[in-house]
Scaffold this active site. Structure first.
Site, PDB file in Angstrom:
ATOM      1  N   HIS A   1      -5.149  31.298  -8.167  1.00 38.62           N
ATOM      2  CA  HIS A   1      -5.523  31.731  -6.811  1.00 38.62           C
ATOM      3  C   HIS A   1      -5.141  33.172  -6.488  1.00 38.62           C
ATOM      4  CE1 HIS A   1      -6.903  31.036  -2.774  1.00 38.62           C
ATOM      5  NE2 HIS A   1      -5.716  31.262  -2.250  1.00 38.62           N
TER       6      HIS A   1
ATOM      7  N   SER B   1      -8.044  35.229   0.083  1.00 42.04           N
ATOM      8  CA  SER B   1      -8.022  33.864   0.617  1.00 42.04           C
ATOM      9  C   SER B   1      -8.283  33.874   2.129  1.00 42.04           C
ATOM     10  CB  SER B   1      -6.682  33.210   0.242  1.00 42.04           C
ATOM     11  OG  SER B   1      -6.732  31.819   0.416  1.00 42.04           O
TER      12      SER B   1
ATOM     13  N   ASP C   1      -8.631  28.794 -10.452  1.00 48.21           N
ATOM     14  CA  ASP C   1      -8.369  28.585  -9.023  1.00 48.21           C
ATOM     15  C   ASP C   1      -8.931  27.247  -8.542  1.00 48.21           C
ATOM     16  OD1 ASP C   1      -7.835  28.834  -6.343  1.00 48.21           O
ATOM     17  OD2 ASP C   1      -8.959  30.697  -6.052  1.00 48.21           O
TER      18      ASP C   1
END
Length: 318
Positions: free
Chosen positions: A296, A115, A266
């Site tokens: 995620h 991320s 996600d």
């Protein structure tokens, strides 16, 4: 004859520009290659819970987690606000990498970014590709504005179809991005979580992570204030720069092999954006993997598959 102990499990504090930065290093054999993991956020480190999910990974790599400047165990009120910039984080990453190479007598490391950490990783790879064997991008951030728009449209479409539950009125009230107010981002993230596309696809896994943080020896309740302070501090100083990032423009090519891992569910970083980037990226080798049971955090939600995927494709040190 008793063999020399080759496993490692240490916490190490580095001093970088007069700031303390904490590393956690674990592996079954220090002769294995190094894997440096850049955590998400900004400001959401993994040291507090991640060992529970990386037992298989530690059989193949010496795994290094790092609470980045201003995050978690690296948080301090004394950190200069002006140092909370992406360019400073890039320098920090390079210094951490060089310390690892020196300490373990290695020539290169494998790099993983999750991320926010994947945004940071792309820019580190632009500057110092010579330090890395290959890159594993997990929930790869490419353009946060595109990603929020894609996520919003998906949630709106699903909630309109169902016309039931709490998400339907909230997402209609929220309206399309961009959002300027904190409350708007809070509502959006709540809708993402309720749509089972957030931190984990199954909410019980998110509670399990929280339990690990509260009860584990790395953080425990005593260090939760550092985690929360670091989260607030990091988001305050890095969010604006995060939203200006556009990998399509700034990182069109990478000089090391790249492997991208996306969770099917996600909604924080929808695969449609990162997959478009994957197709356009120029790299000596690239592969795309979709984890079917993840949102995620595929490395947390499907840890055995994650370890198997990395070990099968990390062949550049041999």
């Amino acid at each position: 004859m008793i063999p020399e102990k080759r496993s490692i499990a240490i916490m190490k504090e580095l001093s970088i520009e007069n700031t303390k930065q904490m590393l956690m290093i674990n592996g079954s054999d220090v002769k294995n290659p190094l894997l440096l993991f850049l955590h998400g956020g900004p400001g959401t480190p993994q040291i507090g819970y991640v060992r529970h999910y990386q037992k298989d990974l530690e059989q193949h790599f010496t795994v290094v987690h790092w609470d980045q400047r201003g995050s978690g165990l690296s948080y301090s009120k004394r950190i200069p606000h002006h140092s909370m910039t992406i360019s400073h984080f890039i320098k920090d990453t390079i210094q951490v990498t060089q310390w690892l190479l020196d300490h373990f007598s290695k020539t290169k490391v494998y790099l993983a970014g999750h991320s926010w950490g994947s945004l940071l990783a792309l820019q580190v790879l632009q500057q110092r590709p010579d330090l890395f064997y290959a890159y594993f991008g997990i929930s790869q951030v490419v353009n946060p504005n595109y990603e929020e728009s894609a996520s919003y449209q998906y949630i709106r479409k699903i909630s309109d179809a169902k016309r039931a539950g709490i998400v339907f009125p909230l997402i209609r009230f929220l309206g399309a991005p961009p959002w300027k107010k904190d409350i708007q981002h809070f509502i959006y993230r709540f809708c993402v979580e309720m749509s089972r596309g957030g931190f984990t696809h199954h909410h019980r896994q998110s509670f399990a992570v929280l339990f690990q943080m509260l009860t584990g020896k790395e953080y425990g309740i005593r260090n939760m204030h550092s985690f929360l302070n670091g989260l607030h501090f990091s988001k305050k100083h890095l969010t604006d720069e995060l939203y200006r990032f556009n990998a399509f423009r700034s990182v069109p090519s990478i000089k090391v092999p790249c492997f991208f891992i996306s969770g099917r569910h996600d909604l924080i970083v929808p695969a449609e954006i990162s997959k478009q980037y994957y197709h356009e990226l120029v790299a000596p080798e690239k592969r795309w993997f979709q984890f079917e049971k993840s949102a995620h955090t595929p490395h947390i939600e499907e840890p055995s598959l994650f370890a198997d995927t990395l070990s099968r494709h990390a062949l550049y040190h041999l």
